[in-house]
Design an enzyme around this catalytic site. Structure first.
Site, PDB file in Angstrom:
ATOM      1  N   CYS A  30     -26.175 -44.299  52.452  1.00 16.55           N
ATOM      2  CA  CYS A  30     -26.678 -43.644  53.666  1.00 16.55           C
ATOM      3  C   CYS A  30     -28.067 -43.065  53.380  1.00 16.55           C
ATOM      4  CB  CYS A  30     -25.744 -42.520  54.103  1.00 16.55           C
ATOM      5  SG  CYS A  30     -24.026 -42.988  54.259  1.00 16.55           S
TER       6      CYS A  30
ATOM      7  N   CYS B  13     -31.482 -45.079  53.742  1.00 16.49           N
ATOM      8  CA  CYS B  13     -32.149 -45.133  55.057  1.00 16.49           C
ATOM      9  C   CYS B  13     -32.469 -43.741  55.592  1.00 16.49           C
ATOM     10  CB  CYS B  13     -31.286 -45.865  56.067  1.00 16.49           C
ATOM     11  SG  CYS B  13     -31.097 -47.626  55.768  1.00 16.49           S
ATOM     12  N   HIS B  14     -31.467 -42.853  55.533  1.00 14.87           N
ATOM     13  CA  HIS B  14     -31.582 -41.576  56.243  1.00 14.87           C
ATOM     14  C   HIS B  14     -32.178 -40.445  55.394  1.00 14.87           C
ATOM     15  CE1 HIS B  14     -29.316 -43.032  59.719  1.00 14.87           C
ATOM     16  NE2 HIS B  14     -28.434 -43.535  58.896  1.00 14.87           N
TER      17      HIS B  14
ATOM     18  N   CYS C 136     -22.929 -48.146  61.340  1.00 12.86           N
ATOM     19  CA  CYS C 136     -23.843 -48.185  60.193  1.00 12.86           C
ATOM     20  C   CYS C 136     -23.192 -48.922  59.027  1.00 12.86           C
ATOM     21  CB  CYS C 136     -24.203 -46.764  59.759  1.00 12.86           C
ATOM     22  SG  CYS C 136     -25.859 -46.256  60.245  1.00 12.86           S
TER      23      CYS C 136
ATOM     24  N   CYS D  89      -4.297 -31.195  80.887  1.00 11.81           N
ATOM     25  CA  CYS D  89      -4.960 -30.379  79.856  1.00 11.81           C
ATOM     26  C   CYS D  89      -5.256 -28.996  80.432  1.00 11.81           C
ATOM     27  CB  CYS D  89      -6.264 -31.020  79.416  1.00 11.81           C
ATOM     28  SG  CYS D  89      -6.177 -32.764  78.991  1.00 11.81           S
TER      29      CYS D  89
ATOM     30  N   HIS E 192      -5.007 -25.233  78.859  1.00 12.15           N
ATOM     31  CA  HIS E 192      -6.229 -24.745  78.224  1.00 12.15           C
ATOM     32  C   HIS E 192      -7.169 -24.001  79.175  1.00 12.15           C
ATOM     33  CE1 HIS E 192      -5.180 -26.578  74.426  1.00 12.15           C
ATOM     34  NE2 HIS E 192      -4.837 -27.664  75.074  1.00 12.15           N
TER      35      HIS E 192
ATOM     36  N   ARG F 181      -6.455 -34.741  67.295  1.00 13.41           N
ATOM     37  CA  ARG F 181      -5.998 -33.554  68.015  1.00 13.41           C
ATOM     38  C   ARG F 181      -5.616 -33.912  69.454  1.00 13.41           C
ATOM     39  NH1 ARG F 181      -3.566 -28.769  68.492  1.00 13.41           N
ATOM     40  NH2 ARG F 181      -2.359 -30.469  69.333  1.00 13.41           N
TER      41      ARG F 181
ATOM     42  N   CYS G 135      -1.921 -33.723  71.349  1.00 14.52           N
ATOM     43  CA  CYS G 135      -1.637 -33.019  72.604  1.00 14.52           C
ATOM     44  C   CYS G 135      -1.001 -33.976  73.610  1.00 14.52           C
ATOM     45  CB  CYS G 135      -2.922 -32.454  73.206  1.00 14.52           C
ATOM     46  SG  CYS G 135      -3.082 -30.667  73.067  1.00 14.52           S
TER      47      CYS G 135
END
Lengths: 106, 255
Positions: free
Chosen positions: B70, B73-74, B108, B171, B175, B212, B216
């Site tokens: 990585c 390039c970065h 990538c 949801c 929430h 996550r 749920c």
């Protein structure tokens, strides 16, 4: 590959109380859970941890299956001279991890 | 006696409509005890630090047929990746296709490194994502603008308010309407995804926002979509939009 994170001050005053914090990557599989196949997953835990200062044992802990993954331990220490801390973890299936850290006096 | 009961009831009512659930946005850490907050704040006790350390190693390790890392390039992630996690999910440049940070990393891996892409929830993939995420820690969430994003936000919002599963819950019913209250022993947070990937104590490992969300969704007894399904991406986009301006606290610890 074992991976541990150890946090101690690089230098301390003689007799000063400081905190030693160690965290190690380990699944701590209890031996009570079932896997995707429905079979019980074999127990795979760290059983013993010890810390030595200049080859003298200063802290020891025995682990049980109730301890969570990636166990974290912290304890207080006081040293009168500079030296080397050695941290040792031993566990099921021949698990062994050893780390060393130096402490200097201010 | 009756006065005491009515006083207790009015007190309970006032607690139920405390500022945290009255429109003020609170990150998940705001619903945690002081001990967990301290565990998150100190890198030497935050178990996600192990993933950050692994991510840093992977960032600098050559991989794939091209044997490129990585960093090749970065460069330095602390510079090049600063603010990136605050903008994802984002549209692919020049298209209307929106991808998550995990998908960006796998792109990538596939096209730049010619390596096999990380499977969802794979340790190395999560480690890289956590390492990229940490670079934006403390920065405000800033979703990009544009037609594609507007459309994804609208779709995501519809999913957020859509009742689903055998429990027939949306949801929003937990929430928005019941944030701060309890679901069993757990406090329901406001669902602001500020700290992903998170170290969740229940998982005993680091996991993604999509893990996550799928948790749920199966919790309300609905069929969870597969990882990177458009509905999950749209929901992710809406949640990030809903949390815009809030500060990222990756790598977060959550109960």
């Amino acid at each position: 590959m074992s991976r541990a994170l150890i946090s101690i001050p690089a230098s301390v005053s003689a007799g000063e109380i400081f905190e030693v914090k160690v965290l190690i990557a380990h699944p701590m599989e209890t031996g009570f859970r079932t896997g995707a196949s429905g079979r019980i997953l074999e127990r795979d835990i760290i059983t013993d941890f010890s810390c030595l200062f200049e080859n003298e044992e200063v802290f020891r802990a025995q682990f049980s299956p109730a301890i969570a993954a990636n166990p974290f331990i912290s304890f207080s220490m006081r040293v009168k001279k500079p030296g080397t801390f050695r941290f040792q973890w031993r566990g099921d299936h021949g698990f062994e991890a050893d780390e060393e850290r130096q402490v200097e006096l201010k | 006696m009756r006065a005491a009961v009515s006083l207790a009831m009015s007190l309970a009512f006032q607690l139920a409509v405390s500022p945290a659930v009255c429109g003020d946005r609170v990150p998940g850490s705001g619903f945690m005890g002081l001990e967990l907050q301290a565990m998150q704040a100190d890198p030497s006790s935050n178990p996600a630090s192990l993933w950050v350390a692994d991510g840093k190693t992977l960032w600098n390790t050559a991989a794939g047929i091209r044997q490129k890392s990585c960093a090749d390039c970065h460069g330095d992630a602390a510079v090049s990746m600063r603010g990136v996690a605050a903008r994802y999910p984002s549209p692919v440049k020049g298209t209307v296709r929106i991808i998550s940070l995990h998908q960006k990393i796998t792109e990538c891996q596939t096209f730049r490194q010619r390596a096999s892409p990380s499977e969802p929830e794979n340790h190395d993939g999560l480690a890289l994502e956590t390492y990229v995420g940490v670079q934006s820690s403390g920065m405000p969430i800033e979703p990009p603008h544009g037609v594609a994003m507007d459309r994804a936000i609208a779709t995501g919002r519809r999913i957020y308010f859509q009742r689903q599963g055998q429990l027939n819950l949306s949801c929003a019913q937990c929430h928005d309407q019941r944030a701060g209250q309890h679901l069993g022993g757990a406090i329901i947070p406001q669902a602001h995804p500020t700290g992903y990937p998170i170290y969740r104590l229940e998982w005993q490992t680091v996991g993604s926002l999509q893990r996550r969300l799928r948790g749920c969704i199966s919790g309300v007894r609905a069929q969870p979509p597969p990882f990177d399904a458009p509905s999950l991406i749209n929901l992710e986009v809406y949640l990030m939009y809903r949390a815009r301006g809030m500060l990222l606290d990756t790598p977060a610890v959550r109960p």
